[in-house]
Enzyme design. Sequence first.
Site, PDB file in Angstrom:
ATOM      1  N   TRP A 357       1.183  10.870  -1.766  1.00  0.00           N
ATOM      2  CA  TRP A 357       0.786  10.413  -3.107  1.00  0.00           C
ATOM      3  C   TRP A 357      -0.665  10.780  -3.389  1.00  0.00           C
ATOM      4  O   TRP A 357      -1.110  10.749  -4.536  1.00  0.00           O
ATOM      5  CB  TRP A 357       1.010   8.899  -3.269  1.00  0.00           C
ATOM      6  CG  TRP A 357       0.018   8.016  -2.541  1.00  0.00           C
ATOM      7  CD1 TRP A 357      -0.242   8.027  -1.208  1.00  0.00           C
ATOM      8  CD2 TRP A 357      -0.853   7.029  -3.100  1.00  0.00           C
ATOM      9  NE1 TRP A 357      -1.208   7.092  -0.893  1.00  0.00           N
ATOM     10  CE2 TRP A 357      -1.598   6.460  -2.032  1.00  0.00           C
ATOM     11  CE3 TRP A 357      -1.076   6.542  -4.386  1.00  0.00           C
ATOM     12  CZ2 TRP A 357      -2.552   5.447  -2.225  1.00  0.00           C
ATOM     13  CZ3 TRP A 357      -2.020   5.527  -4.575  1.00  0.00           C
ATOM     14  CH2 TRP A 357      -2.747   4.994  -3.510  1.00  0.00           C
ATOM     15  N   ASP A 358      -1.405  11.165  -2.350  1.00  0.00           N
ATOM     16  CA  ASP A 358      -2.796  11.584  -2.508  1.00  0.00           C
ATOM     17  C   ASP A 358      -2.923  12.629  -3.617  1.00  0.00           C
ATOM     18  O   ASP A 358      -3.896  12.645  -4.372  1.00  0.00           O
ATOM     19  CB  ASP A 358      -3.314  12.242  -1.218  1.00  0.00           C
ATOM     20  CG  ASP A 358      -3.161  11.382   0.022  1.00  0.00           C
ATOM     21  OD1 ASP A 358      -2.254  10.537   0.043  1.00  0.00           O
ATOM     22  OD2 ASP A 358      -3.939  11.573   0.976  1.00  0.00           O
ATOM     23  N   GLU A 488      -2.164  -0.538   3.692  1.00  0.00           N
ATOM     24  CA  GLU A 488      -1.135  -0.479   4.752  1.00  0.00           C
ATOM     25  C   GLU A 488      -1.408  -1.489   5.865  1.00  0.00           C
ATOM     26  O   GLU A 488      -0.662  -1.521   6.847  1.00  0.00           O
ATOM     27  CB  GLU A 488      -1.058   0.946   5.307  1.00  0.00           C
ATOM     28  CG  GLU A 488      -0.502   1.937   4.301  1.00  0.00           C
ATOM     29  CD  GLU A 488      -0.578   3.387   4.773  1.00  0.00           C
ATOM     30  OE1 GLU A 488      -1.293   3.659   5.755  1.00  0.00           O
ATOM     31  OE2 GLU A 488       0.063   4.244   4.145  1.00  0.00           O
TER      32      GLU A 488
HETATM   33  C1  BGC Z   1      -3.517   6.217   3.673  1.00  0.00           C
HETATM   34  C2  BGC Z   1      -2.493   6.671   2.660  1.00  0.00           C
HETATM   35  C3  BGC Z   1      -2.564   8.179   2.528  1.00  0.00           C
HETATM   36  C4  BGC Z   1      -2.437   8.853   3.893  1.00  0.00           C
HETATM   37  C5  BGC Z   1      -2.656  10.346   3.817  1.00  0.00           C
HETATM   38  C6  BGC Z   1      -3.278   6.924   4.989  1.00  0.00           C
HETATM   39  O1  BGC Z   1      -4.243   6.553   5.921  1.00  0.00           O
HETATM   40  O2  BGC Z   1      -3.431   4.818   3.876  1.00  0.00           O
HETATM   41  O3  BGC Z   1      -2.752   6.062   1.413  1.00  0.00           O
HETATM   42  O4  BGC Z   1      -1.545   8.608   1.694  1.00  0.00           O
HETATM   43  O5  BGC Z   1      -3.399   8.328   4.772  1.00  0.00           O
HETATM   44  O6  BGC Z   1      -3.943  10.649   3.345  1.00  0.00           O
END
Ligand code: BGC
Length: 769
Positions: A357-358, A488
């Site tokens: 989603w980045d 997360e």
């Molecule tokens: C973040 C996510 C992100 C992913 C890739 C994770 O550490 O919490 O939001 O999509 O890294 O960058």
Amino acid sequence: MKNYIKADEWKIIEEGFDPHYNKISESIFSLGNGRMGQRANFEEAYSGDTLQGNYVAGVYYPDKTRVGWWKNGYPEYFAKVLNAANWVGIDVVIDGEQLDLAKCEVFSFRRELNMKEGYLKRDFSAKTASGKEVKVEAIRFCSMADDETCAIKYTLTPLNFSGAITLTPSIDGDVVNKDSNYDEKFWDEVSKATQTDGGYIVMRTKKTGFEVATGMKFSILQNAEVIELATEAIKKEKYVASKIDLQAKQGESITIIKYAANLSSQNYKPEELVEQLNATLNRISAKGFETMLAEQVAAWAEKWKHNDIIIDGDVSAQQAIRFNIYQLNQTYTGEDDRLNIGPKGFTGEKYGGSTYWDTEAYCVPFYLSTAPQKVTRNLLLYRYKQLGKAIENAQLLGFKNGAALYPMVTMDGTECHNEWEITFEEIHRNGAIAFAIYNYVRYTGDEAYLGDYGFEVLLGIARFWSQRVNWSDDKQQYVMLGVTGPNEYENNVNNNWYTSTIATWCMQYTVDVADKIKAADPEKYAALVSKLNLDEETEFGRFNDIIQKMYYPYDEKRQVFLQQDGYLDKEQILVKDLPASERPINQKWSWDRILRSCYIKQADVLQGIYFFEDQYDIDTIRRNFDFYEPRTVHESSLSPCVHAILAAKLGDEARAYEFYLRTARLDLDDYNNDTDDGCHITSMAGTWMAVVEGFGGMRVRDGNLVFQPFIPKKWSSFSFHIGFRGALLNIKVSKEGVQIKNASDVETTVLVYGKEQLVKANDELLVEA
Ligand code: BGC
């Protein structure tokens, strides 16, 4: 945190060789051109600590999932961009002794990434174990102008001896992915060949069957004269090389120019690859290194014309922002709608080079403003083309009727993530994909996109949300259970405010877009209704019912949106009261302790406030910021930029700058101790956002650009380029005021500090401070 990169406005410079920093530097000095990229590994052999990496965009392997306990619905595979054939190798043997910096005394060493002109330069002088001293200068680049090609010019001068030198340029396809789940090799050899002045190898990926032809062609100059080649071909499994024996004289240089190309079956029929590869190699070698380099410089000059941010008065900030912009351009050029932006780009293996989603939440704003419209459109089309897979993905989890759940991690549309709390629960990603469509249309005014592609994606997403919520008899409201928000550090929570907010926003936007298409083009709308089996009355009826009766957790006492039900039951100790020795908590604490804590990994409620800022008054934004920021540990690189933008909005200039600093030099200073794995490419777009949306206060409102800028105290001025609906603007913020130059034939009206300003075509104006 490290501090070994020398400050320079246009270059990244490492002086002196410290093997401990080698893997970090290999990431930082990476090269790429959107089509391929590589870590800054040495040309000659190196037996020290290194992570070898060459990548071809879009060429991936589905590595079989490895989990402790299988759960129904888990994806079978994790797609990974593969470590591909290494084309940089030039082995150097001096009188029988291999040149290897890990075994030499290194007198001088300098690695330089020239961001203005797009090349990597390395020079060193060193003494081998037997006392032979040499000087080496190597320049190489991945061509932006001709994106299947690259070149190296490697010059070696014996300093204290005359004698035999053997150069062995190679293409080495016998590579591994460090993150392979079962220590498998992912490539099979298809064919290879050598000739006097070059060679190639064609490799095929296991399972996915991509074929990549990697070839080289070289010439040798001794004391600046091209010499006739006498080479000995070496062929091993997945490896071709040419051994060239030379007699070197003290003080006289030997130069090898190695041209290389990477062609993939994504763009050619497999049976045509070799012929096309040879034609490409002949073409670039005829062109010559200097011409290729001149084209590279010109291609980068064109990029910088639309991308550059100039910061006066702070070299370290200047270097950092250019580094972020440079890496983003190396990673994605928007030429191909099958490609996307991996969180580590071409700088490492972590995150598998896949799409997150980045892209939609962080990268889209950067490309919208700094690249032609088609670049962002291609990012949106990438998801459009994967809609079928997103529908299948939702079906696999039990959803029906065209509901689409886009994957958390993907290469070709199939979900690759395999931790249940992310795969099944971190569904807010669906919202970011819808938001990017809104953002694109709001920015470009390209409303036709909605009828042509956008609505289909929006409806799939809205259908998903409408099935994902359920009616709570107890609350007499709709609720969304068992989710993971952007934070997360909490899983399986009920009613994550951000997820519920973006879900109802998606449904509302879908209904609004349907009305828009219907009004503008009833026939097209009717065709969409039939193609998508849309039962307007029932489906939109349900969307509206959910929009009206959705439950969002709220704390009346503090008057803040609650991250999720029960958040306030957690022990509320602020981050500032955590001993430094316990941070980062993701390295110091057990996962269970993290889950029970109140600490927030990255913007969650604040991510929603950032997206939907116009819906909240400034006091609401302040209350939520003041409540959540002190509980946020910013352990995702995506976190500080959102906080910088909101702090700037709230007039807290000092904190906005503090958050900005945390992202800008994240990799250059190895802030999180993890740059050896690769650079944080997607968060680099967040750094750009912190400058343009934070310090520049740029927004789009009612089809116009709005600016509310301030200058961070350490800077005397800063300026940035913005492309907006055909106008090419340069905005310079200084003590005198805001100067806007329009380098296009399109006039535009902007709002600066709330006042309308007409910026005529090819004109400029100053709004005094
Ligand atoms: C973040 C996510 C992100 C992913 C890739 C994770 O550490 O919490 O939001 O999509 O890294 O960058």
